[in-house]
Design an enzyme around this catalytic site. Structure first.
Site, PDB file in Angstrom:
ATOM      1  N   VAL A  98     -20.122   1.376  -4.644  1.00  0.00           N
ATOM      2  CA  VAL A  98     -20.352  -0.063  -4.487  1.00  0.00           C
ATOM      3  C   VAL A  98     -21.779  -0.331  -4.019  1.00  0.00           C
ATOM      4  O   VAL A  98     -22.484  -1.179  -4.571  1.00  0.00           O
ATOM      5  CB  VAL A  98     -19.350  -0.686  -3.485  1.00  0.00           C
ATOM      6  CG1 VAL A  98     -19.637  -2.173  -3.304  1.00  0.00           C
ATOM      7  CG2 VAL A  98     -17.921  -0.491  -3.952  1.00  0.00           C
ATOM      8  N   LYS A 106       0.857  -1.176   0.000  1.00  0.00           N
ATOM      9  CA  LYS A 106       0.000   0.000   0.000  1.00  0.00           C
ATOM     10  C   LYS A 106       0.897   1.231   0.000  1.00  0.00           C
ATOM     11  O   LYS A 106       2.047   1.168   0.456  1.00  0.00           O
ATOM     12  CB  LYS A 106      -0.876  -0.004   1.258  1.00  0.00           C
ATOM     13  CG  LYS A 106      -2.148   0.777   1.140  1.00  0.00           C
ATOM     14  CD  LYS A 106      -3.301  -0.027   0.560  1.00  0.00           C
ATOM     15  CE  LYS A 106      -4.559   0.808   0.437  1.00  0.00           C
ATOM     16  NZ  LYS A 106      -5.722   0.049  -0.040  1.00  0.00           N
ATOM     17  N   GLY A 124     -24.842   2.943   3.191  1.00  0.00           N
ATOM     18  CA  GLY A 124     -23.968   3.596   2.207  1.00  0.00           C
ATOM     19  C   GLY A 124     -24.289   3.134   0.804  1.00  0.00           C
ATOM     20  O   GLY A 124     -23.980   2.003   0.431  1.00  0.00           O
ATOM     21  N   VAL A 125     -24.946   4.019   0.041  1.00  0.00           N
ATOM     22  CA  VAL A 125     -25.253   3.653  -1.352  1.00  0.00           C
ATOM     23  C   VAL A 125     -24.444   4.545  -2.287  1.00  0.00           C
ATOM     24  O   VAL A 125     -24.964   5.328  -3.075  1.00  0.00           O
ATOM     25  CB  VAL A 125     -26.776   3.704  -1.658  1.00  0.00           C
ATOM     26  CG1 VAL A 125     -27.406   2.367  -1.361  1.00  0.00           C
ATOM     27  CG2 VAL A 125     -27.492   4.810  -0.890  1.00  0.00           C
ATOM     28  N   GLY A 126     -23.118   4.440  -2.146  1.00  0.00           N
ATOM     29  CA  GLY A 126     -22.183   5.135  -3.025  1.00  0.00           C
ATOM     30  C   GLY A 126     -21.887   4.246  -4.218  1.00  0.00           C
ATOM     31  O   GLY A 126     -22.765   3.553  -4.726  1.00  0.00           O
TER      32      GLY A 126
HETATM   33  P1  NAD Z   1     -18.171   5.643  -1.846  1.00  0.00           P
HETATM   34  O1  NAD Z   1     -17.512   6.789  -1.183  1.00  0.00           O
HETATM   35  O2  NAD Z   1     -18.525   5.741  -3.289  1.00  0.00           O
HETATM   36  O3  NAD Z   1     -19.509   5.239  -1.066  1.00  0.00           O
HETATM   37  C1  NAD Z   1     -19.627   5.282   0.330  1.00  0.00           C
HETATM   38  C2  NAD Z   1     -21.010   5.822   0.632  1.00  0.00           C
HETATM   39  O4  NAD Z   1     -21.212   5.743   2.038  1.00  0.00           O
HETATM   40  C3  NAD Z   1     -21.176   7.280   0.222  1.00  0.00           C
HETATM   41  O5  NAD Z   1     -22.386   7.441  -0.488  1.00  0.00           O
HETATM   42  C4  NAD Z   1     -21.197   8.009   1.563  1.00  0.00           C
HETATM   43  O6  NAD Z   1     -21.981   9.189   1.523  1.00  0.00           O
HETATM   44  C5  NAD Z   1     -21.789   6.963   2.466  1.00  0.00           C
HETATM   45  N1  NAD Z   1     -21.498   7.148   3.881  1.00  0.00           N
HETATM   46  C6  NAD Z   1     -20.350   7.576   4.463  1.00  0.00           C
HETATM   47  N2  NAD Z   1     -20.485   7.608   5.792  1.00  0.00           N
HETATM   48  C7  NAD Z   1     -21.729   7.149   6.080  1.00  0.00           C
HETATM   49  C8  NAD Z   1     -22.457   6.944   7.274  1.00  0.00           C
HETATM   50  N3  NAD Z   1     -21.938   7.229   8.463  1.00  0.00           N
HETATM   51  N4  NAD Z   1     -23.713   6.450   7.176  1.00  0.00           N
HETATM   52  C9  NAD Z   1     -24.257   6.178   5.989  1.00  0.00           C
HETATM   53  N5  NAD Z   1     -23.614   6.374   4.799  1.00  0.00           N
HETATM   54  C10 NAD Z   1     -22.367   6.852   4.854  1.00  0.00           C
HETATM   55  O7  NAD Z   1     -17.203   4.393  -1.584  1.00  0.00           O
HETATM   56  P2  NAD Z   1     -17.262   2.986  -2.302  1.00  0.00           P
HETATM   57  O8  NAD Z   1     -16.211   2.934  -3.353  1.00  0.00           O
HETATM   58  O9  NAD Z   1     -18.658   2.647  -2.641  1.00  0.00           O
HETATM   59  O10 NAD Z   1     -16.740   2.042  -1.116  1.00  0.00           O
HETATM   60  C11 NAD Z   1     -17.604   1.696  -0.041  1.00  0.00           C
HETATM   61  C12 NAD Z   1     -16.835   0.880   0.986  1.00  0.00           C
HETATM   62  O11 NAD Z   1     -16.345  -0.310   0.377  1.00  0.00           O
HETATM   63  C13 NAD Z   1     -15.605   1.578   1.569  1.00  0.00           C
HETATM   64  O12 NAD Z   1     -15.451   1.163   2.903  1.00  0.00           O
HETATM   65  C14 NAD Z   1     -14.466   1.034   0.739  1.00  0.00           C
HETATM   66  O13 NAD Z   1     -13.243   1.064   1.446  1.00  0.00           O
HETATM   67  C15 NAD Z   1     -14.938  -0.374   0.511  1.00  0.00           C
HETATM   68  N6  NAD Z   1     -14.377  -0.994  -0.689  1.00  0.00           N
HETATM   69  C16 NAD Z   1     -14.559  -0.403  -1.903  1.00  0.00           C
HETATM   70  C17 NAD Z   1     -14.040  -1.003  -3.046  1.00  0.00           C
HETATM   71  C18 NAD Z   1     -14.253  -0.394  -4.429  1.00  0.00           C
HETATM   72  O14 NAD Z   1     -14.006  -1.091  -5.414  1.00  0.00           O
HETATM   73  N7  NAD Z   1     -14.721   0.855  -4.532  1.00  0.00           N
HETATM   74  C19 NAD Z   1     -13.314  -2.206  -2.936  1.00  0.00           C
HETATM   75  C20 NAD Z   1     -13.159  -2.797  -1.684  1.00  0.00           C
HETATM   76  C21 NAD Z   1     -13.692  -2.172  -0.558  1.00  0.00           C
END
Ligand code: NAD
Length: 351
Positions: free
Chosen positions: A189, A80, A185-187
């Site tokens: 992923v 990392k 969290g509906v970002g």
């Molecule tokens: P993202 O930032 O696109 O989505 C995260 C969502 O969670 C956002 O919509 C944010 O507003 C919301 N959020 C943050 N804090 C919150 C809370 N307290 N309550 C409710 N919602 C909240 O991130 P992502 O890429 O979708 O990743 C999501 C998680 O999965 C992270 O923990 C990331 O480390 C993990 N992850 C992601 C990937 C990837 O390919 N993107 C791979 C492995 C792990």
């Protein structure tokens, strides 16, 4: 501040500090283990309070990547990088060119990728200076269209495969029709996962601190919006954490009703003892680094040039690996995290 005696050192093979006066770069690259292949892991940019905080983060994250790649059956080790700086105000072309030079100086032992605070644009700048960058190229996406180095669709698909296996194991159900799922969290992923679940017939409850993200899930997928605190205590079949880590703690255990926890967030358990509590309460926990490995698998195929069909087959394999973990945990009366850790260590300890 020492490295060899650091509480998170855990036999790291290589820890390097990089500095470039002209661009202001201050970065650390940690390589935990390369027994299975070159160390692949994201480059995070974060305004760490001090060097100690940056070192702790990079050591923990790089170790986690060794476990994740081993469990995903990838010929990769764990590493990392962290850049000490504010991703909103501190980015420049010169900074990421210097970071590219830093990655290049390790001669391919470490391959970088996007992480919090960095994205495809920064990977493309680094790629001007080193070929040891993943996620800088567009290619065909899972489900059609072009992808742009964003691994989140693959992560979401892998989590979806994992949820199906968890439901078979814990609820003895083969299909997801009418399954009740709460997504925190509906970002990137979480939303794509919600779409897969909706298409499979599941009912969805969602929460997000960004109102627009929650509205999108409500309007496009018919999900029910709930508050950030109510999400934990819902009478659902699956709780899917897809926001941030450390959220499964004692307080949450008191209100949690879902018999399955399976989601994308990294480091979901507040501490190791929580895994035992979950086991005692008969809650099936899908270890986060096993179920969320879709992103690293996707990045691997982007670099190795595998086909979309090969990628999809590998992502489907996340379900098989989880099944192995669940069955062993049940047979041996151990937590799913203990079983997953033991399998990973066995794999990456072999040279
Ligand atoms: P993202 O930032 O696109 O989505 C995260 C969502 O969670 C956002 O919509 C944010 O507003 C919301 N959020 C943050 N804090 C919150 C809370 N307290 N309550 C409710 N919602 C909240 O991130 P992502 O890429 O979708 O990743 C999501 C998680 O999965 C992270 O923990 C990331 O480390 C993990 N992850 C992601 C990937 C990837 O390919 N993107 C791979 C492995 C792990």
């Amino acid at each position: 501040m020492s490295v060899f005696t650091h509480v998170d050192f855990d036999q790291h093979q290589h820890v390097v500090y990089g500095h470039d006066k002209a661009s202001g770069l201050k970065a650390i690259i940690a390589i935990h283990n390369t027994n299975l292949g070159p160390a692949l892991g994201g480059c995070r940019m974060w305004p760490y309070a001090d060097e100690e905080a940056a070192l702790r983060d990079v050591l923990r994250l790089s170790r986690g990547m060794t476990y994740k790649s081993a469990m995903a059956n990838l010929p990769l080790g764990g590493g990392k990088a962290v850049i000490i700086g504010d991703p909103h105000t501190g980015k420049s072309t010169a900074l990421f060119q210097a970071m590219g030079d830093f990655v290049e100086s390790l001669g391919g032992r470490y391959i970088t990728a996007a992480d919090s605070g960095t994205g495809v644009a920064e990977m493309q700048i680094m790629a001007e200076r080193t070929r040891h960058v993943a996620g800088a190229n567009a290619r065909e996406a899972i489900g059609g269209g072009q992808r742009s180095g964003d691994p989140s669709p693959a992560t979401a698909y892998g989590v979806f495969c994992g949820i199906k296996v968890a439901v078979q194991q814990r609820l003895q159900r083969e299909d997801l029709r009418g399954l009740k799922v709460a997504i925190q969290g509906v970002g990137q992923v979480g939303f794509t996962l919600a779409r897969h679940l909706k298409e499979a017939g599941a009912e969805l409850w969602v929460t997000d601190i960004v109102e627009a993200n929650m509205r999108r899930a409500v309007n496009e997928l018919g999900a029910i919006a709930v508050s950030a605190t109510d999400i934990y205590g819902l009478d659902v079949d699956v709780f899917a954490p897809c926001a941030m880590g450390g959220i499964i703690n004692r307080q949450v255990l008191e209100v949690l009703r879902a018999p399955i926890i399976a989601g994308a967030a990294n480091n979901q358990l507040a501490d190791a003892s929580v895994a035992e509590e979950l086991q005692l309460n008969n809650v099936l926990y899908a270890p986060d680094y096993v179920i969320n490995a879709g992103g690293i698998i996707d990045i691997y195929y982007e670099r190795s040039g595998g086909t979309t069909e090969q990628l999809k087959a590998h992502l489907d394999g996340i379900g098989d690996t989880l099944k192995q973990v669940f069955v062993q945990a049940q047979q041996q009366g151990r937590t799913t995290t203990a079983v997953a850790d033991a399998i990973a260590v066995q794999r990456f300890s072999v040279r």
